[in-house]
Design a protein around this motif. Structure first.
Motif, PDB file in Angstrom:
ATOM      1  N   GLN A 233     -17.089  37.909  50.485  1.00 16.95           N
ATOM      2  CA  GLN A 233     -17.101  36.458  50.618  1.00 16.95           C
ATOM      3  C   GLN A 233     -18.024  35.814  49.588  1.00 16.95           C
ATOM      4  O   GLN A 233     -17.703  34.772  49.003  1.00 16.95           O
ATOM      5  N   LEU A 234     -19.167  36.436  49.346  1.00 12.95           N
ATOM      6  CA  LEU A 234     -20.126  35.878  48.383  1.00 12.95           C
ATOM      7  C   LEU A 234     -19.607  35.956  46.954  1.00 12.95           C
ATOM      8  O   LEU A 234     -19.786  35.016  46.171  1.00 12.95           O
ATOM      9  N   VAL A 235     -18.954  37.078  46.607  1.00 12.34           N
ATOM     10  CA  VAL A 235     -18.379  37.205  45.262  1.00 12.34           C
ATOM     11  C   VAL A 235     -17.287  36.165  45.053  1.00 12.34           C
ATOM     12  O   VAL A 235     -17.211  35.510  44.005  1.00 12.34           O
ATOM     13  N   GLY A 236     -16.430  35.986  46.071  1.00 11.36           N
ATOM     14  CA  GLY A 236     -15.368  34.993  45.954  1.00 11.36           C
ATOM     15  C   GLY A 236     -15.898  33.580  45.853  1.00 11.36           C
ATOM     16  O   GLY A 236     -15.383  32.764  45.071  1.00 11.36           O
ATOM     17  N   ALA A 237     -16.946  33.258  46.622  1.00 15.16           N
ATOM     18  CA  ALA A 237     -17.504  31.911  46.599  1.00 15.16           C
ATOM     19  C   ALA A 237     -18.259  31.620  45.316  1.00 15.16           C
ATOM     20  O   ALA A 237     -18.432  30.452  44.939  1.00 15.16           O
ATOM     21  N   ASP A 238     -18.702  32.683  44.631  1.00 19.40           N
ATOM     22  CA  ASP A 238     -19.496  32.510  43.405  1.00 19.40           C
ATOM     23  C   ASP A 238     -18.653  32.776  42.152  1.00 19.40           C
ATOM     24  O   ASP A 238     -19.193  33.195  41.120  1.00 19.40           O
ATOM     25  N   ASP A 239     -17.334  32.536  42.264  1.00 20.79           N
ATOM     26  CA  ASP A 239     -16.411  32.677  41.123  1.00 20.79           C
ATOM     27  C   ASP A 239     -16.456  34.066  40.500  1.00 20.79           C
ATOM     28  O   ASP A 239     -16.444  34.226  39.268  1.00 20.79           O
ATOM     29  N   GLY A 240     -16.547  35.099  41.361  1.00 23.82           N
ATOM     30  CA  GLY A 240     -16.490  36.469  40.867  1.00 23.82           C
ATOM     31  C   GLY A 240     -17.813  37.022  40.400  1.00 23.82           C
ATOM     32  O   GLY A 240     -17.878  38.162  39.943  1.00 23.82           O
ATOM     33  N   SER A 241     -18.893  36.254  40.513  1.00 22.41           N
ATOM     34  CA  SER A 241     -20.205  36.738  40.088  1.00 22.41           C
ATOM     35  C   SER A 241     -20.774  37.697  41.143  1.00 22.41           C
ATOM     36  O   SER A 241     -20.523  37.558  42.346  1.00 22.41           O
ATOM     37  N   HIS A 242     -21.578  38.645  40.680  1.00 24.23           N
ATOM     38  CA  HIS A 242     -22.154  39.627  41.589  1.00 24.23           C
ATOM     39  C   HIS A 242     -23.552  39.258  42.060  1.00 24.23           C
ATOM     40  O   HIS A 242     -24.135  39.950  42.894  1.00 24.23           O
ATOM     41  N   THR A 243     -24.093  38.161  41.579  1.00 22.41           N
ATOM     42  CA  THR A 243     -25.503  37.845  41.800  1.00 22.41           C
ATOM     43  C   THR A 243     -25.850  37.741  43.274  1.00 22.41           C
ATOM     44  O   THR A 243     -26.778  38.411  43.775  1.00 22.41           O
ATOM     45  N   TRP A 244     -25.139  36.890  44.007  1.00 21.82           N
ATOM     46  CA  TRP A 244     -25.477  36.679  45.408  1.00 21.82           C
ATOM     47  C   TRP A 244     -25.128  37.881  46.271  1.00 21.82           C
ATOM     48  O   TRP A 244     -25.782  38.125  47.291  1.00 21.82           O
TER      49      TRP A 244
END
Length: 286
Positions: A233-244
């Motif tokens: 869910q976090l990767v999807g919400a952050d446009d594919g970023s792994h940070t969160w």
């Protein structure tokens, strides 16, 4: 059942080595299974992978049946309806398991993000292999050494180190640097997971040991599912970023570090009567 049998099959001084070998075999299993299935896919239907998994499971069960375990000795204590969950230290260790596997499940999903962002989605498999390699190396080294120190403090330090490395992973996008950091994560994780199994085996009363490790597996898969779902869910919400996703995994590892401070050393085995008395005192802690 296999993990709960180690204290019966090997001597006390070899127990840590046995659990280290167990941790290594688990890492090999997680790496080799997907590789074997990937090798089957070009030549067979997906059903072949299911058949292979079924045959492997059957072979493992048959091998387990060949192991001769000594019959339990002494009188069985009256069973508590909660089983091993009635013991405070077991509950603490299972809580740590949940935090661990939430972090691991989230990390696995987060690892795929930098690999995909680099234009080479297959690199996630390489990164996971590097992670497992670090765990295998450190578990073997840790299992061969004499165990010293307080287990609670050691677990807390290992989890704190994992949390710090996961925070660094959140800031890394290049695959080479990501691989280096994940190698260190694995090297910390191999020692941590080996120690965790040893401590759980010591904390669980003998009559509940098998059930305690069964609960460990249940909590592991539950935590893994929760971590994977949250990270996705976090990767999807952050446009594919792994940070969160990595940050959430680090938070779970940090929580495990705090909970680890509640772990107490197992009672000294200086005699049956003294051990039973010390065990009762330990169960009064939580």
């Amino acid at each position: 059942m296999v993990r709960s049998s180690w204290p019966v099959l090997v001597s006390g001084e070899q127990l840590k080595t046995a659990f280290a070998l167990d941790a290594v075999l688990n890492e090999v299993m997680f790496v080799s299974g997907p590789l074997i299935v990937s090798g089957l896919m070009p030549f067979a239907s997906p059903n072949a992978a299911v058949v292979f998994a079924a045959c492997s499971t059957t072979a493992g069960v048959l091998l387990l049946l060949t192991v001769s375990l000594p019959a339990p000795t002494g009188e069985r204590a009256e069973r508590h309806f909660l089983g091993p969950l009635s013991h405070g230290q077991v509950r603490v260790l299972l809580g740590i398991v949940v935090c661990d596997t939430v972090a691991y499940g989230g990390m696995v999903v987060a690892i795929a993000a930098p690999a995909g962002g680099d234009g080479s989605g297959g690199s996630s498999g390489v990164l996971l292999s590097v992670l497992s390699l670090g765990a295998v190396i450190s578990a073997l080294i840790y299992g061969a050494r004499e165990r010293k120190g307080r287990p609670g403090l050691q677990l807390a330090l290992y989890h704190a180190a994992s949390a710090a490395l996961l925070v660094i992973s959140a800031q890394v996008s290049h695959l080479v640097w990501a691989g280096l950091v994940l190698l260190l994560v694995g090297m910390v994780g191999g020692r941590r997971d080996t120690l965790h199994q040893v401590v759980l085996g010591e904390a669980a009363p003998e009559e509940y040991r098998t059930e305690a490790f069964a609960w460990m597996s249940t909590f592991m898969w539950g935590g893994y599912a929760l971590g994977s779902s949250l990270s996705g869910q976090l990767v999807g919400a952050d446009d594919g970023s792994h940070t969160w996703a990595f940050a959430a995994a680090a938070a779970a590892a940090a929580l495990a570090a705090v909970v680890s401070l509640l772990v107490r050393p197992a009672p000294a085995t200086t005699g049956v009567a003294e051990q039973a008395s010390a065990g009762e005192d330990q169960r009064e802690i939580l």
